[in-house]
Design an enzyme around this catalytic site. Structure first.
Site, PDB file in Angstrom:
ATOM      1  N   GLY A 166      -1.322   5.173  -9.537  1.00 58.01           N
ATOM      2  CA  GLY A 166      -0.581   4.600 -10.791  1.00 58.01           C
ATOM      3  C   GLY A 166       0.459   5.503 -11.187  1.00 58.01           C
ATOM      4  O   GLY A 166       1.355   4.707 -11.944  1.00 58.01           O
ATOM      5  N   THR A 167       0.150   6.678 -11.015  1.00 53.83           N
ATOM      6  CA  THR A 167       1.316   7.470 -11.655  1.00 53.83           C
ATOM      7  C   THR A 167       2.911   7.367 -10.924  1.00 53.83           C
ATOM      8  O   THR A 167       2.677   7.244  -9.805  1.00 53.83           O
ATOM      9  CB  THR A 167       0.971   9.019 -11.351  1.00 53.83           C
ATOM     10  OG1 THR A 167      -0.463   9.060 -11.848  1.00 53.83           O
ATOM     11  CG2 THR A 167       1.782   9.840 -12.444  1.00 53.83           C
ATOM     12  N   PRO A 190       4.034   1.441  -8.767  1.00 53.23           N
ATOM     13  CA  PRO A 190       4.362   1.964  -9.988  1.00 53.23           C
ATOM     14  C   PRO A 190       4.183   0.929 -11.049  1.00 53.23           C
ATOM     15  O   PRO A 190       4.255   1.080 -12.115  1.00 53.23           O
ATOM     16  CB  PRO A 190       5.846   2.280  -9.557  1.00 53.23           C
ATOM     17  CG  PRO A 190       6.294   1.091  -8.722  1.00 53.23           C
ATOM     18  CD  PRO A 190       5.269   0.973  -7.973  1.00 53.23           C
ATOM     19  N   MET A 192       1.149  -1.907 -12.162  1.00 48.67           N
ATOM     20  CA  MET A 192      -0.112  -2.420 -11.655  1.00 48.67           C
ATOM     21  C   MET A 192      -0.522  -3.503 -12.544  1.00 48.67           C
ATOM     22  O   MET A 192      -1.511  -4.366 -12.251  1.00 48.67           O
ATOM     23  CB  MET A 192      -1.327  -1.486 -12.230  1.00 48.67           C
ATOM     24  CG  MET A 192      -1.241  -0.291 -11.236  1.00 48.67           C
ATOM     25  SD  MET A 192      -2.093  -0.588  -9.883  1.00 48.67           S
ATOM     26  CE  MET A 192      -1.856   1.113  -8.981  1.00 48.67           C
ATOM     27  N   HIS A 225      10.424   2.553 -23.211  1.00 44.68           N
ATOM     28  CA  HIS A 225       8.901   3.074 -23.313  1.00 44.68           C
ATOM     29  C   HIS A 225       8.545   3.957 -24.365  1.00 44.68           C
ATOM     30  O   HIS A 225       9.543   4.599 -24.909  1.00 44.68           O
ATOM     31  CB  HIS A 225       8.497   3.737 -21.612  1.00 44.68           C
ATOM     32  CG  HIS A 225       8.631   2.544 -20.580  1.00 44.68           C
ATOM     33  ND1 HIS A 225       9.728   2.186 -20.127  1.00 44.68           N
ATOM     34  CD2 HIS A 225       7.373   2.336 -19.705  1.00 44.68           C
ATOM     35  CE1 HIS A 225       9.306   1.479 -19.116  1.00 44.68           C
ATOM     36  NE2 HIS A 225       7.903   1.715 -18.936  1.00 44.68           N
ATOM     37  N   LYS A 229       7.054   8.919 -22.365  1.00 47.10           N
ATOM     38  CA  LYS A 229       6.904   8.767 -21.156  1.00 47.10           C
ATOM     39  C   LYS A 229       8.107   9.807 -20.442  1.00 47.10           C
ATOM     40  O   LYS A 229       9.087   9.884 -21.060  1.00 47.10           O
ATOM     41  CB  LYS A 229       7.470   7.320 -20.865  1.00 47.10           C
ATOM     42  CG  LYS A 229       7.778   7.092 -19.168  1.00 47.10           C
ATOM     43  CD  LYS A 229       7.817   5.587 -18.955  1.00 47.10           C
ATOM     44  CE  LYS A 229       8.311   5.512 -17.527  1.00 47.10           C
ATOM     45  NZ  LYS A 229       7.009   5.824 -16.523  1.00 47.10           N
ATOM     46  N   GLY A 234       9.649   3.490 -12.961  1.00 47.69           N
ATOM     47  CA  GLY A 234       9.232   3.218 -11.488  1.00 47.69           C
ATOM     48  C   GLY A 234       9.088   1.657 -11.128  1.00 47.69           C
ATOM     49  O   GLY A 234       9.690   1.393 -10.177  1.00 47.69           O
ATOM     50  N   THR A 235       8.927   0.948 -12.256  1.00 47.77           N
ATOM     51  CA  THR A 235       9.286  -0.439 -12.197  1.00 47.77           C
ATOM     52  C   THR A 235      10.602  -0.920 -11.994  1.00 47.77           C
ATOM     53  O   THR A 235      10.829  -1.695 -11.200  1.00 47.77           O
ATOM     54  CB  THR A 235       8.432  -1.265 -13.499  1.00 47.77           C
ATOM     55  OG1 THR A 235       7.101  -0.900 -13.471  1.00 47.77           O
ATOM     56  CG2 THR A 235       8.495  -2.891 -13.009  1.00 47.77           C
TER      57      THR A 235
HETATM   58  N1  LIG Z   1       1.453   1.974 -12.275  1.00 43.88           N
HETATM   59  C1  LIG Z   1       1.363   1.409 -13.523  1.00 43.88           C
HETATM   60  O1  LIG Z   1       1.254   0.148 -13.719  1.00 43.88           O
HETATM   61  C2  LIG Z   1       1.576   2.433 -14.604  1.00 43.88           C
HETATM   62  C3  LIG Z   1       1.639   3.263 -14.658  1.00 43.88           C
HETATM   63  N2  LIG Z   1       1.939   4.447 -15.556  1.00 43.88           N
HETATM   64  C4  LIG Z   1       2.317   5.791 -15.207  1.00 43.88           C
HETATM   65  O2  LIG Z   1       1.122   6.769 -15.332  1.00 43.88           O
HETATM   66  C5  LIG Z   1       1.288   7.935 -15.543  1.00 43.88           C
HETATM   67  C6  LIG Z   1       0.346   8.291 -16.823  1.00 43.88           C
HETATM   68  O3  LIG Z   1       0.787   7.337 -17.798  1.00 43.88           O
HETATM   69  P1  LIG Z   1      -0.106   7.840 -19.327  1.00 43.88           P
HETATM   70  O4  LIG Z   1      -1.426   7.643 -19.150  1.00 43.88           O
HETATM   71  O5  LIG Z   1       0.842   6.856 -20.196  1.00 43.88           O
HETATM   72  O6  LIG Z   1       0.552   9.546 -19.655  1.00 43.88           O
HETATM   73  P2  LIG Z   1      -0.080  10.529 -20.833  1.00 43.88           P
HETATM   74  O7  LIG Z   1       0.791  11.400 -20.981  1.00 43.88           O
HETATM   75  O8  LIG Z   1      -0.769   9.585 -21.719  1.00 43.88           O
HETATM   76  O9  LIG Z   1      -1.477  10.824 -19.660  1.00 43.88           O
HETATM   77  C7  LIG Z   1      -1.348  11.726 -18.291  1.00 43.88           C
HETATM   78  C8  LIG Z   1      -2.408  12.703 -18.421  1.00 43.88           C
HETATM   79  O10 LIG Z   1      -2.443  13.520 -17.274  1.00 43.88           O
HETATM   80  C9  LIG Z   1      -2.892  14.616 -17.482  1.00 43.88           C
HETATM   81  N3  LIG Z   1      -2.586  15.771 -16.580  1.00 43.88           N
HETATM   82  C10 LIG Z   1      -1.418  16.284 -16.407  1.00 43.88           C
HETATM   83  N4  LIG Z   1      -1.104  16.947 -15.335  1.00 43.88           N
HETATM   84  C11 LIG Z   1      -2.184  16.809 -14.634  1.00 43.88           C
HETATM   85  C12 LIG Z   1      -2.632  17.245 -13.505  1.00 43.88           C
HETATM   86  N5  LIG Z   1      -2.110  18.062 -12.683  1.00 43.88           N
HETATM   87  N6  LIG Z   1      -4.019  16.778 -13.046  1.00 43.88           N
HETATM   88  C13 LIG Z   1      -4.660  15.963 -13.938  1.00 43.88           C
HETATM   89  N7  LIG Z   1      -4.414  15.650 -15.046  1.00 43.88           N
HETATM   90  C14 LIG Z   1      -3.104  16.030 -15.290  1.00 43.88           C
HETATM   91  C15 LIG Z   1      -2.535  14.906 -19.044  1.00 43.88           C
HETATM   92  O11 LIG Z   1      -2.911  16.047 -19.523  1.00 43.88           O
HETATM   93  P3  LIG Z   1      -2.312  16.888 -20.716  1.00 43.88           P
HETATM   94  O12 LIG Z   1      -1.948  16.078 -21.758  1.00 43.88           O
HETATM   95  O13 LIG Z   1      -3.519  18.004 -21.161  1.00 43.88           O
HETATM   96  O14 LIG Z   1      -1.219  17.614 -19.786  1.00 43.88           O
HETATM   97  C16 LIG Z   1      -2.717  13.692 -19.543  1.00 43.88           C
HETATM   98  O15 LIG Z   1      -4.276  13.624 -19.983  1.00 43.88           O
HETATM   99  C17 LIG Z   1       2.893   7.958 -16.024  1.00 43.88           C
HETATM  100  O16 LIG Z   1       3.522   8.397 -14.602  1.00 43.88           O
HETATM  101  C18 LIG Z   1       3.109   6.502 -16.275  1.00 43.88           C
HETATM  102  O17 LIG Z   1       4.558   6.257 -16.202  1.00 43.88           O
HETATM  103  C19 LIG Z   1       1.716   4.154 -17.044  1.00 43.88           C
HETATM  104  C20 LIG Z   1       1.206   2.787 -17.173  1.00 43.88           C
HETATM  105  C21 LIG Z   1       1.294   1.867 -16.112  1.00 43.88           C
HETATM  106  O1  LIG Z   2       4.611   4.848 -18.468  1.00 38.39           O
HETATM  107  C1  LIG Z   2       4.267   3.694 -18.699  1.00 38.39           C
HETATM  108  O2  LIG Z   2       3.975   3.213 -19.546  1.00 38.39           O
HETATM  109  C2  LIG Z   2       4.769   2.886 -17.614  1.00 38.39           C
HETATM  110  N1  LIG Z   2       5.121   3.129 -16.634  1.00 38.39           N
HETATM  111  C3  LIG Z   2       5.263   2.396 -15.361  1.00 38.39           C
HETATM  112  C4  LIG Z   2       6.692   2.484 -14.627  1.00 38.39           C
HETATM  113  O3  LIG Z   2       7.234   3.430 -14.943  1.00 38.39           O
HETATM  114  O4  LIG Z   2       7.110   1.412 -14.476  1.00 38.39           O
HETATM  115  C5  LIG Z   2       4.914   0.921 -15.420  1.00 38.39           C
HETATM  116  C6  LIG Z   2       5.007   0.368 -16.842  1.00 38.39           C
HETATM  117  O5  LIG Z   2       6.314   0.164 -17.034  1.00 38.39           O
HETATM  118  C7  LIG Z   2       4.272   1.375 -17.866  1.00 38.39           C
END
Ligand SMILES: NC(=O)C1=CN([C@@H]2O[C@H](COP(=O)(O)OP(=O)(O)OC[C@H]3O[C@@H](n4cnc5c(N)ncnc54)[C@H](OP(=O)(O)O)[C@@H]3O)[C@@H](O)[C@H]2O)C=CC1
Ligand SMILES: O=C(O)C1=N[C@H](C(=O)O)C[C@H](O)C1
Length: 342
Positions: A166-167, A190, A192, A225, A229, A234-235
């Site tokens: 999802g990242t 990107p 979900m 966002h 972020k 990515g969307t």
């Molecule tokens: N596909 C989708 O629908 C969606 C995608 N996303 C994406 O998901 C990703 C995460 O978003 P979000 O949860 O909001 O971000 P956050 O910053 O809240 O969380 C990211 C987490 O990853 C940890 N981290 C960093 N590097 C590593 C590593 N090498 N291995 C394991 N863990 C690691 C961080 O730890 P620390 O803080 O200690 O560095 C933190 O806990 C983003 O890329 C976002 O765009 C988000 C929402 C929806």
């Molecule tokens: O980081 C987020 O929050 C999100 N990331 C994804 C993106 O980059 O498109 C999906 C959604 O926008 C939430």
């Protein structure tokens, strides 16, 4: 010190989607308080507390999906916590292992009442292989950071564990190559949130059926966002790829990113309580003579839409692995097409 992830109703918020025409444990370490290490708002509401049985490496809610295990990488992040909550409610096994930085190695974090051991980079491959050996039905869910996407995909692919990525960000071409070359099963998307994915699917169909329909049109894209972020949406990039096929000329660096809470509230109408967790995307097409205008917009508040979609992606992928499906790399449109639109 035990950690507590506080409840917030924000993850239950229903998305508003507008289409506008016009206007992880091998050893145990210290326990940390997630909230102390980094404030993350809004926190996750653990939706239900099914009866559990706990062993060293698994927490098992009693439900129909308890033959599927997930390891959530990035478990202390906003999405990691949201996914653990949704997966727990759906009755999936939550493998109490995750990965993090050298500094985080050995820390025990509590998410939704589950103690999860964070392993550092040095032993991640041996740990993952060992956990996968223990849980052959396991799927990894990755919500980490753009800079970790390719290395993490390499790790999962090397071990051969199916994953849901999802990242966003990283080198996306490399991501697909890594997964394809290893023949691992994966869902990569990107976005979900299934309702937003349905919009993306519609755009892909439009681009396929009416190529060049918007030739000469100009496009303005704005995405908003939470300030934390790290990358451009990515969307938005996926939707823009469709507009390009429709004849619109647009560089990804033309995307306007809004990360300023004041602007988000005053200009875009982001509800104040959702400033720490929202995703608004706006696409505005204009004819060369400016007299025709089309607007597309999706406004998502909270993260439940992604967490629920992720659980569906995990269940979908689990079926594909069990049936030894020929196709191995999927996206969320594939998940929707299988009738996983709930
Ligand atoms: N596909 C989708 O629908 C969606 C995608 N996303 C994406 O998901 C990703 C995460 O978003 P979000 O949860 O909001 O971000 P956050 O910053 O809240 O969380 C990211 C987490 O990853 C940890 N981290 C960093 N590097 C590593 C590593 N090498 N291995 C394991 N863990 C690691 C961080 O730890 P620390 O803080 O200690 O560095 C933190 O806990 C983003 O890329 C976002 O765009 C988000 C929402 C929806
Ligand atoms: O980081 C987020 O929050 C999100 N990331 C994804 C993106 O980059 O498109 C999906 C959604 O926008 C939430």
């Amino acid at each position: 010190m035990s950690s507590t992830v506080k409840a917030s109703p924000s993850n239950n918020f229903r998305p508003k989607l507008n289409f506008l025409y016009g206007g992880s444990g091998i050893s145990f370490g210290s326990r940390v308080n997630v909230a102390l290490s980094k404030p993350r708002v809004p926190e996750v509401l653990c939706m239900s507390t099914p009866t559990t049985t706990t062993t060293q490496h698994q927490v098992t809610p009693m439900s129909k999906h308890n033959d599927v295990a997930i390891l959530v990488n990035g478990c202390t992040g906003n999405m990691g916590k949201a996914v653990i909550s949704a997966a727990y409610s759906a009755g999936l096994h939550i493998v109490p292992v995750s990965f993090g930085s050298t500094e985080e190695a050995g820390q025990m974090v509590e998410v939704c009442g589950k103690d999860i051991l964070v392993h550092g980079p040095s032993d991640k491959e041996s740990v993952l292989a060992s956990v996968f050996d223990e849980h052959p039905n396991m799927i990894v869910v990755d919500y980490t950071v753009p800079a970790a996407v390719n290395d993490n995909a390499e790790l999962y692919s090397k071990v051969g564990v199916p994953f849901v990525m999802g990242t966003t960000g990283g080198d996306r071409d490399r991501l697909y190559k890594i997964a394809e070359n290893s023949k691992v099963y994966a869902v990569i998307s990107p976005q979900m949130g299934k309702q937003v994915v349905a919009f993306l699917a519609t755009m892909e169909i439009m681009a396929e059926q009416f190529p060049e329909a918007f030739s000469g049109y100009s496009l303005q894209v704005l995405e908003s966002h939470q300030a934390g972020k790290l990358d451009t949406s990515g969307t938005a990039k996926a939707i823009i790829s469709c507009f390009r096929k429709l004849g619109v000329s647009f560089d990804m660096d033309q995307i306007q990113m809004i990360r300023d809470p004041k602007k988000q509230i005053e200009m875009l109408g982001v509800p104040e309580e959702h400033v720490p967790g929202h995703a608004f995307h706006m696409y505005h097409l204009k004819s060369p003579d400016q007299i025709v205008s089309l607007k597309f917009q999706d406004n998502v508040c909270g993260r439940s839409i992604y967490a629920e979609g992720t659980v569906d992606a995990v269940l979908f992928l689990s079926k594909k692995v069990k049936s030894k499906a020929g196709k191995r790399i999927y996206n969320m449109i594939d998940v929707l097409r299988e009738g996983n639109m709930r």
